[in-house]
Motif scaffolding. Structure first.
Motif, PDB file in Angstrom:
ATOM      1  N   HIS A  65     -30.064 -18.923  24.779  1.00 48.33           N
ATOM      2  CA  HIS A  65     -29.844 -17.989  23.683  1.00 48.33           C
ATOM      3  C   HIS A  65     -31.207 -17.498  23.234  1.00 48.33           C
ATOM      4  O   HIS A  65     -32.222 -18.131  23.510  1.00 48.33           O
ATOM      5  CB  HIS A  65     -29.137 -18.662  22.498  1.00 48.33           C
ATOM      6  N   ALA A  66     -31.209 -16.372  22.532  1.00 45.62           N
ATOM      7  CA  ALA A  66     -32.460 -15.845  21.991  1.00 45.62           C
ATOM      8  C   ALA A  66     -32.298 -15.637  20.495  1.00 45.62           C
ATOM      9  O   ALA A  66     -31.208 -15.321  20.011  1.00 45.62           O
ATOM     10  CB  ALA A  66     -32.822 -14.526  22.659  1.00 45.62           C
ATOM     11  N   GLU A  67     -33.379 -15.827  19.782  1.00 43.69           N
ATOM     12  CA  GLU A  67     -33.394 -15.606  18.343  1.00 43.69           C
ATOM     13  C   GLU A  67     -34.657 -14.819  18.012  1.00 43.69           C
ATOM     14  O   GLU A  67     -35.762 -15.186  18.431  1.00 43.69           O
ATOM     15  CB  GLU A  67     -33.418 -16.942  17.605  1.00 43.69           C
ATOM     16  N   THR A  68     -34.497 -13.720  17.274  1.00 38.06           N
ATOM     17  CA  THR A  68     -35.618 -12.879  16.894  1.00 38.06           C
ATOM     18  C   THR A  68     -35.611 -12.703  15.382  1.00 38.06           C
ATOM     19  O   THR A  68     -34.609 -12.267  14.816  1.00 38.06           O
ATOM     20  CB  THR A  68     -35.524 -11.499  17.568  1.00 38.06           C
ATOM     21  N   VAL A  69     -36.723 -13.032  14.751  1.00 34.21           N
ATOM     22  CA  VAL A  69     -36.852 -12.913  13.303  1.00 34.21           C
ATOM     23  C   VAL A  69     -38.082 -12.054  13.004  1.00 34.21           C
ATOM     24  O   VAL A  69     -39.190 -12.403  13.429  1.00 34.21           O
ATOM     25  CB  VAL A  69     -37.019 -14.302  12.645  1.00 34.21           C
ATOM     26  N   PRO A  70     -37.906 -10.928  12.282  1.00 36.61           N
ATOM     27  CA  PRO A  70     -39.078 -10.117  11.933  1.00 36.61           C
ATOM     28  C   PRO A  70     -40.007 -10.863  10.983  1.00 36.61           C
ATOM     29  O   PRO A  70     -39.556 -11.528  10.052  1.00 36.61           O
ATOM     30  CB  PRO A  70     -38.488  -8.891  11.238  1.00 36.61           C
ATOM     31  N   VAL A  71     -41.311 -10.762  11.238  1.00 32.85           N
ATOM     32  CA  VAL A  71     -42.301 -11.430  10.399  1.00 32.85           C
ATOM     33  C   VAL A  71     -43.033 -10.414   9.538  1.00 32.85           C
ATOM     34  O   VAL A  71     -43.077 -10.541   8.321  1.00 32.85           O
ATOM     35  CB  VAL A  71     -43.303 -12.239  11.255  1.00 32.85           C
ATOM     36  N   ARG A  72     -43.596  -9.391  10.194  1.00 33.70           N
ATOM     37  CA  ARG A  72     -44.291  -8.346   9.439  1.00 33.70           C
ATOM     38  C   ARG A  72     -44.393  -7.091  10.299  1.00 33.70           C
ATOM     39  O   ARG A  72     -44.198  -7.134  11.508  1.00 33.70           O
ATOM     40  CB  ARG A  72     -45.664  -8.799   8.988  1.00 33.70           C
ATOM     41  N   GLN A  73     -44.725  -5.988   9.638  1.00 26.96           N
ATOM     42  CA  GLN A  73     -44.937  -4.748  10.371  1.00 26.96           C
ATOM     43  C   GLN A  73     -45.968  -3.898   9.644  1.00 26.96           C
ATOM     44  O   GLN A  73     -46.107  -3.973   8.423  1.00 26.96           O
ATOM     45  CB  GLN A  73     -43.637  -3.972  10.541  1.00 26.96           C
ATOM     46  N   SER A  74     -46.713  -3.157  10.421  1.00 27.16           N
ATOM     47  CA  SER A  74     -47.625  -2.175   9.859  1.00 27.16           C
ATOM     48  C   SER A  74     -47.211  -0.824  10.426  1.00 27.16           C
ATOM     49  O   SER A  74     -46.090  -0.678  10.912  1.00 27.16           O
ATOM     50  CB  SER A  74     -49.075  -2.522  10.211  1.00 27.16           C
ATOM     51  N   GLU A  75     -48.085   0.128  10.429  1.00 35.06           N
ATOM     52  CA  GLU A  75     -47.719   1.470  10.857  1.00 35.06           C
ATOM     53  C   GLU A  75     -47.188   1.510  12.289  1.00 35.06           C
ATOM     54  O   GLU A  75     -46.154   2.100  12.550  1.00 35.06           O
ATOM     55  CB  GLU A  75     -48.923   2.397  10.721  1.00 35.06           C
ATOM     56  N   ASN A  76     -47.896   0.883  13.219  1.00 31.17           N
ATOM     57  CA  ASN A  76     -47.438   0.909  14.617  1.00 31.17           C
ATOM     58  C   ASN A  76     -47.416  -0.479  15.270  1.00 31.17           C
ATOM     59  O   ASN A  76     -47.328  -0.589  16.468  1.00 31.17           O
ATOM     60  CB  ASN A  76     -48.307   1.858  15.441  1.00 31.17           C
ATOM     61  N   TYR A  78     -45.564  -4.368  15.170  1.00 29.77           N
ATOM     62  CA  TYR A  78     -44.492  -5.233  14.685  1.00 29.77           C
ATOM     63  C   TYR A  78     -44.753  -6.640  15.190  1.00 29.77           C
ATOM     64  O   TYR A  78     -45.162  -6.831  16.329  1.00 29.77           O
ATOM     65  CB  TYR A  78     -43.126  -4.767  15.207  1.00 29.77           C
ATOM     66  N   VAL A  79     -44.488  -7.617  14.340  1.00 29.35           N
ATOM     67  CA  VAL A  79     -44.635  -9.019  14.724  1.00 29.35           C
ATOM     68  C   VAL A  79     -43.289  -9.703  14.487  1.00 29.35           C
ATOM     69  O   VAL A  79     -42.697  -9.575  13.412  1.00 29.35           O
ATOM     70  CB  VAL A  79     -45.735  -9.731  13.906  1.00 29.35           C
ATOM     71  N   PHE A  80     -42.810 -10.406  15.512  1.00 26.51           N
ATOM     72  CA  PHE A  80     -41.541 -11.124  15.443  1.00 26.51           C
ATOM     73  C   PHE A  80     -41.757 -12.570  15.839  1.00 26.51           C
ATOM     74  O   PHE A  80     -42.591 -12.865  16.696  1.00 26.51           O
ATOM     75  CB  PHE A  80     -40.516 -10.523  16.418  1.00 26.51           C
ATOM     76  N   ARG A  81     -40.982 -13.450  15.230  1.00 30.29           N
ATOM     77  CA  ARG A  81     -40.881 -14.828  15.722  1.00 30.29           C
ATOM     78  C   ARG A  81     -39.706 -14.790  16.692  1.00 30.29           C
ATOM     79  O   ARG A  81     -38.573 -14.524  16.299  1.00 30.29           O
ATOM     80  CB  ARG A  81     -40.632 -15.788  14.563  1.00 30.29           C
ATOM     81  N   HIS A  82     -39.974 -14.995  17.955  1.00 26.91           N
ATOM     82  CA  HIS A  82     -38.936 -14.855  18.986  1.00 26.91           C
ATOM     83  C   HIS A  82     -38.924 -16.109  19.833  1.00 26.91           C
ATOM     84  O   HIS A  82     -39.973 -16.594  20.251  1.00 26.91           O
ATOM     85  CB  HIS A  82     -39.235 -13.631  19.867  1.00 26.91           C
ATOM     86  N   ARG A  83     -37.735 -16.625  20.083  1.00 29.32           N
ATOM     87  CA  ARG A  83     -37.664 -17.821  20.918  1.00 29.32           C
ATOM     88  C   ARG A  83     -36.427 -17.787  21.796  1.00 29.32           C
ATOM     89  O   ARG A  83     -35.410 -17.180  21.451  1.00 29.32           O
ATOM     90  CB  ARG A  83     -37.667 -19.097  20.080  1.00 29.32           C
ATOM     91  N   PHE A  84     -36.556 -18.401  22.941  1.00 23.51           N
ATOM     92  CA  PHE A  84     -35.434 -18.661  23.839  1.00 23.51           C
ATOM     93  C   PHE A  84     -35.122 -20.143  23.707  1.00 23.51           C
ATOM     94  O   PHE A  84     -36.031 -20.969  23.707  1.00 23.51           O
ATOM     95  CB  PHE A  84     -35.813 -18.342  25.288  1.00 23.51           C
ATOM     96  N   TYR A  85     -33.850 -20.479  23.571  1.00 21.15           N
ATOM     97  CA  TYR A  85     -33.509 -21.894  23.416  1.00 21.15           C
ATOM     98  C   TYR A  85     -32.185 -22.215  24.084  1.00 21.15           C
ATOM     99  O   TYR A  85     -31.341 -21.346  24.286  1.00 21.15           O
ATOM    100  CB  TYR A  85     -33.476 -22.291  21.939  1.00 21.15           C
ATOM    101  N   VAL A  86     -32.037 -23.478  24.434  1.00 25.86           N
ATOM    102  CA  VAL A  86     -30.802 -23.994  25.017  1.00 25.86           C
ATOM    103  C   VAL A  86     -29.881 -24.358  23.865  1.00 25.86           C
ATOM    104  O   VAL A  86     -30.300 -25.013  22.913  1.00 25.86           O
ATOM    105  CB  VAL A  86     -31.095 -25.229  25.893  1.00 25.86           C
ATOM    106  N   PRO A  87     -28.625 -23.930  23.907  1.00 31.25           N
ATOM    107  CA  PRO A  87     -27.710 -24.241  22.798  1.00 31.25           C
ATOM    108  C   PRO A  87     -27.480 -25.746  22.656  1.00 31.25           C
ATOM    109  O   PRO A  87     -27.440 -26.473  23.646  1.00 31.25           O
ATOM    110  CB  PRO A  87     -26.411 -23.521  23.170  1.00 31.25           C
ATOM    111  N   GLN A  88     -27.333 -26.190  21.428  1.00 32.75           N
ATOM    112  CA  GLN A  88     -27.101 -27.598  21.140  1.00 32.75           C
ATOM    113  C   GLN A  88     -25.606 -27.898  21.175  1.00 32.75           C
ATOM    114  O   GLN A  88     -24.952 -27.975  20.149  1.00 32.75           O
ATOM    115  CB  GLN A  88     -27.666 -27.951  19.757  1.00 32.75           C
ATOM    116  N   GLU A  89     -25.079 -28.030  22.361  1.00 32.70           N
ATOM    117  CA  GLU A  89     -23.671 -28.380  22.492  1.00 32.70           C
ATOM    118  C   GLU A  89     -23.500 -29.310  23.684  1.00 32.70           C
ATOM    119  O   GLU A  89     -24.317 -29.319  24.598  1.00 32.70           O
ATOM    120  CB  GLU A  89     -22.807 -27.133  22.664  1.00 32.70           C
ATOM    121  N   LYS A  90     -22.435 -30.068  23.642  1.00 39.46           N
ATOM    122  CA  LYS A  90     -22.167 -30.989  24.730  1.00 39.46           C
ATOM    123  C   LYS A  90     -21.808 -30.214  25.982  1.00 39.46           C
ATOM    124  O   LYS A  90     -21.123 -29.210  25.921  1.00 39.46           O
ATOM    125  CB  LYS A  90     -21.018 -31.918  24.349  1.00 39.46           C
ATOM    126  N   MET A  91     -22.260 -30.698  27.119  1.00 39.73           N
ATOM    127  CA  MET A  91     -21.991 -30.023  28.374  1.00 39.73           C
ATOM    128  C   MET A  91     -21.118 -30.877  29.299  1.00 39.73           C
ATOM    129  O   MET A  91     -20.896 -30.518  30.437  1.00 39.73           O
ATOM    130  CB  MET A  91     -23.304 -29.658  29.052  1.00 39.73           C
TER     131      MET A  91
END
Length: 105
Positions: A65-76, A78-91
């Protein structure tokens, strides 16, 4: 076994080829991955869509899964906290008759 760095490289390469994006960088700071995007005439909504679309293409065929959270932006920039992660569920089924057993999905 998958190498998350290969997924990151694929994602950054795809994202940098998007029209309106001039430069894409990612780096980890204190173990948290940040995505730095420099744009040329792309609006915020299209940028968010491009991130989501290219993350999906980079993860295709993987259990991620991916999660993207905006952190800050200026005129041109953009900074995001972005991560790829394995879901926490039983397999697998452990045989303890859990109410959230994988067999019921």
């Amino acid at each position: 076994m998958m190498d998350i760095d290969l997924i990151w490289e694929n994602f950054v390469q795809r994202l940098s080829q998007t029209d309106g994006i001039s430069c894409v960088r990612w780096k980890k700071i204190a173990g948290i991955p940040f995505l730095y995007i420099f744009v040329d005439g792309i609006d915020t909504e299209r940028l968010h869509y491009a991130i989501k679309k290219n993350a999906g293409k980079a993860m295709r065929g993987k259990r991620l899964h991916a999660e993207t959270v905006p952190v800050r932006q200026s005129e041109n920039e953009y900074v995001f906290r972005h991560r790829f992660y394995v879901p926490q569920e039983k397999m697998f089924c452990c045989g303890n008759l859990c109410p959230d057993c994988i067999r019921f999905k």
